[in-house]
Design an enzyme around this catalytic site. Structure first.
Site, short mmCIF file in Angstrom:
data_model
loop_
_atom_site.label_atom_id
_atom_site.label_comp_id
_atom_site.label_asym_id
_atom_site.label_seq_id
_atom_site.Cartn_x
_atom_site.Cartn_y
_atom_site.Cartn_z
N GLY A 1 -124.97 33.16 -13.24
CA GLY A 1 -125.08 34.48 -12.63
C GLY A 1 -124.12 34.62 -11.48
O GLY A 1 -123.44 33.68 -11.07
N GLN A 2 -124.08 35.85 -10.94
CA GLN A 2 -123.16 36.12 -9.83
C GLN A 2 -123.81 37.11 -8.88
O GLN A 2 -124.50 38.04 -9.30
CB GLN A 2 -121.84 36.69 -10.35
CG GLN A 2 -120.78 36.86 -9.26
CD GLN A 2 -119.39 37.05 -9.84
OE1 GLN A 2 -119.22 37.01 -11.04
NE2 GLN A 2 -118.40 37.25 -8.99
N GLY A 3 -123.63 36.88 -7.57
CA GLY A 3 -124.19 37.76 -6.56
C GLY A 3 -123.18 38.05 -5.48
O GLY A 3 -122.00 37.70 -5.59
N GLY A 4 -123.64 38.71 -4.42
CA GLY A 4 -122.73 39.10 -3.35
C GLY A 4 -122.16 37.93 -2.60
O GLY A 4 -121.07 38.00 -2.05
N GLY B 1 -121.82 34.68 -3.92
CA GLY B 1 -121.17 33.66 -4.71
C GLY B 1 -121.58 33.67 -6.16
O GLY B 1 -122.36 34.51 -6.61
N VAL C 1 -123.06 31.34 -9.50
CA VAL C 1 -123.93 30.20 -9.78
C VAL C 1 -123.59 29.62 -11.14
O VAL C 1 -123.48 30.34 -12.14
CB VAL C 1 -125.42 30.62 -9.74
CG1 VAL C 1 -126.32 29.42 -9.99
CG2 VAL C 1 -125.76 31.27 -8.41
N LYS D 1 -124.26 26.88 -6.52
CA LYS D 1 -123.78 28.18 -6.05
C LYS D 1 -122.49 27.97 -5.27
O LYS D 1 -122.50 27.32 -4.22
CB LYS D 1 -124.83 28.87 -5.18
CG LYS D 1 -124.37 30.23 -4.67
CD LYS D 1 -125.51 31.09 -4.13
CE LYS D 1 -126.04 30.57 -2.84
NZ LYS D 1 -127.04 31.49 -2.23
N ASP E 1 -135.66 37.82 3.82
CA ASP E 1 -135.12 38.44 2.60
C ASP E 1 -136.00 38.10 1.40
O ASP E 1 -135.52 37.68 0.35
CB ASP E 1 -133.67 37.99 2.36
CG ASP E 1 -132.93 38.93 1.41
OD1 ASP E 1 -133.40 40.07 1.20
OD2 ASP E 1 -131.88 38.54 0.87
#
Length: 632
Positions: free
Chosen positions: A322-325, A327, A329, A343, A444
């Protein structure tokens, strides 16, 4: 020579030798006492009970001069043979432990109802006081009618079907309590707040004493005893062991000492020859134990990897998860048995704080409901975090349907499993708040940051925005709002609502809990009915009117779970932090019966509504919200 096997070191042999010498030289020939009275020697009520010695004495088994005034202990007459401390006004407490070095004694109520004892206790009339580390608070005790159903402050062990006893902190405003059916009984001044409530009744409470001070005597290797020659009944002294003997006695001791010395030398020579030709098995086993312990200890702490190690572990970043803000993974493998999620952080210069927060806070956490940080990489400009791999991914994909209308897909989880997941998340947050050396405020909490293992056990992850503070701090300082919109507590956005604290995580958990129940985002502009755009307010109105909260056709058992999760969630999202329960209390609410829960005040009441309950706190206008800009 076999009789000497198992003697491991030369130092041990010297100890045995000097022990014999001390034993002989310590004896007297009747010319005077060798030390403290035998009747005052340390004693116990049972073999694993606390050691009783000065300043304490055991009543009926030791004379009064063996202890300091007010330090009497006794043994129970039952088969348990427990140690008992009796305080003024016939307060009797069982003793769990005595720390003579710190001058503290741990006590607890045998009936698990410490408050019953507190009602009679006059702590100022005893030689003991509560330790300064306890936060002392005054309480007012009320006797309420049997119809009283308010949740807070109930003391179950003092209540029955005819009446209920509640404890209200003196400093809280009475207007928040429904006391019309209650009668004030008495005030309890300056006691630790945690011993008042039901869930702490089985936890030992510490008491300490300041007199007598025997630390000086013990530091000099002497006995601290009462000075029976002093005119003051409370005067103590340090007692040393006098050496009295006659010339004949000394000669006899010299002969015995010579015999022992010769025997010892012969044994020592034999042991030396044996050890030159033998392997010390015990030493070898001890070294192996130490090496194993050190290896296990290293395994508990996150490992630092090089960037080359990261590429090897991820097989050159072959499998992307997956990918987020912050970085991307990747799936990796440290060994055949250890699968991890790696990550890779983007733009590490802009996220240095997040990296430090993640490693600093997660590196020492070991809890079943918190994702484990296996290792990290800080190699030049490369930054990476290595977590345990959780095969079922984030909670988000199990609670939100594709159409956003709240109808779960067939592969999603049932309400029983969702309740278990909610309880696990609450226990994880409670551990962060209370179980670590420093309180960790996550800031968070949201479905995307809750991961599920192969058994759907939830684990909290992503500590990039976390704040660390001491448990004594009631608030933390922040230069900018942190978290994700929709889950951020009001006080994080505007100080008009109060200070940022661990209660901010409680608000986020409440929003997450309502999304678990509704199967949709709390704010959804795609729903057909405009009144359902803000789901928490919509579901509060329906549940408060005892109407269907929109879950469709469900069984009675499932409806009870839905109702419990909604009520707990609404308690958590109260606008003002003081009205939200702690996570410890949230855990108990989730574990308890839904019939014991009451509807919270309306957290959505506007300031100009005259139809709202008078006990509901008013929600400030949105124009008062002012985002705090980052300054550092």
């Amino acid at each position: 020579m076999n009789i000497f096997m198992g003697v491991p070191t030369f130092q041990n042999l010297l100890f045995i030798f000097f022990f014999f010498l001390f034993t002989i030289s310590g004896k007297t020939d009747g010319a005077g006492p060798a030390g403290p009275d035998d009747e005052c020697k340390p004693i116990r009520c049972k073999h694993n009970g606390p050691v009783i010695r000065f300043p304490f004495r055991l009543r009926d088994r030791q004379p009064t001069h063996c202890g300091y005034p007010g330090f009497e202990l006794s043994c129970t007459a039952d088969k348990e043979n427990s140690t008992v401390l009796e305080l003024p006004r016939s307060v009797k407490l069982l003793v769990k432990n005595i720390n003579y070095k710190n001058q503290q004694i741990q006590v607890y109520d045998p009936n698990m109802c410490f408050l019953r004892q507190i009602l009679n206790l006059n702590i100022s009339a005893s030689p003991f006081q509560f330790p300064f580390i306890y936060e002392l608070e005054s309480f007012i005790i009320f006797n309420c009618s049997s119809g009283y159903d308010y949740y807070y402050g109930l003391i179950s062990c003092l209540s029955n079907h005819d009446y209920k006893i509640i404890a209200k902190p003196y400093k809280t405003e009475t207007s928040y309590w429904e006391l019309s059916s209650c009668k004030k009984m008495l005030d309890i001044p300056s006691v630790p707040d945690f011993i008042i409530y039901d869930y702490n009744q089985n936890i030992p409470t510490s008491l300490e004493w300041s007199k007598p001070m025997c630390a000086k005597c013990e530091a000099q290797g002497m006995e601290c005893v009462l000075d029976r020659n002093s005119s003051l009944a409370t005067q103590t002294k340090c007692l040393y062991i006098p050496k009295h003997s006659t010339s004949a006695g000394k000669s006899r001791k010299l002969v015995i000492t010579g015999i022992i010395l010769c025997s010892f030398l012969l044994v020592l020579v034999g042991i030396g020859i044996y050890r030159l030709h033998s392997t010390n098995k015990i030493e070898k086993e001890n070294r192996q134990k130490i090496e194993k312990f050190l290896q296990d200890y290293r395994d508990l702490k996150p490992t630092r990897y090089s960037y080359a190690d990261i590429k090897r572990i991820t097989n050159q970043f072959k499998e992307k998860l997956g990918q987020g803000g912050y970085g991307t993974v990747f799936k990796g493998r440290i060994s055949n048995d250890v699968i991890v999620a790696v990550k890779i952080l983007n733009n590490f210069k802009g996220h240095g704080d997040e990296f430090i927060n993640e490693v600093g806070s997660m590196g020492t956490i070991h809890h079943v409901n918190v994702a484990r940080l296996v290792g990290f990489c800080a190699d030049g400009e490369q930054r990476a975090l290595v977590y345990e791999f959780l095969s079922n991914g984030s909670l988000e994909k199990y609670i939100f349907s594709a159409d956003g209308l709240g109808q779960r897909q067939s592969h999603s989880l049932g309400y029983d499993k969702l309740q278990d997941i909610a309880l696990g998340i609450a226990k994880g947050i409670d551990y962060l708040h209370q179980g670590c050396d420093q309180r960790i405020i996550h800031l968070d909490i949201k479905p995307h940051n809750v991961l599920l293992d192969q058994n759907f056990i939830p684990k909290i992850s992503d500590f990039g925005t976390a704040k660390l503070c001491s448990k004594e701090q009631s608030a933390v300082s922040m230069t900018a709002a942190r978290g994700t919109m929709g889950y951020i507590a009001p006080e994080v956005l505007s100080r008009n609502f109060g200070n940022v604290s661990h209660k901010s995580d409680v608000y986020s958990f409440g929003m997450l809990l309502l999304e678990i129940v509704g199967g949709r985002k709390n704010i959804d502009v795609n729903v057909d009915n405009t009144s359902q755009v803000y789901y928490p307010e919509w579901v509060y109105k329906h549940l408060n009117k005892e109407e269907d909260p929109g879950m469709g056709i469900v069984e009675e058992g499932q409806f009870k779970i839905i109702k419990k999760l909604i009520i707990v969630g609404l308690w958590c999202i109260q606008w003002y932090p003081v009205n939200r329960p702690s996570m410890n209390k949230v855990v108990r609410m989730l574990e308890g019966d839904e019939n014991d829960l009451v509807m919270p005040p309306n957290p959505f009441a506007s300031a100009d509504s005259s139809k709202r309950s008078s006990t509901a706190l008013k929600r400030p206008m949105h124009s008062a919200l002012e985002i705090i800009s980052e300054s550092d």
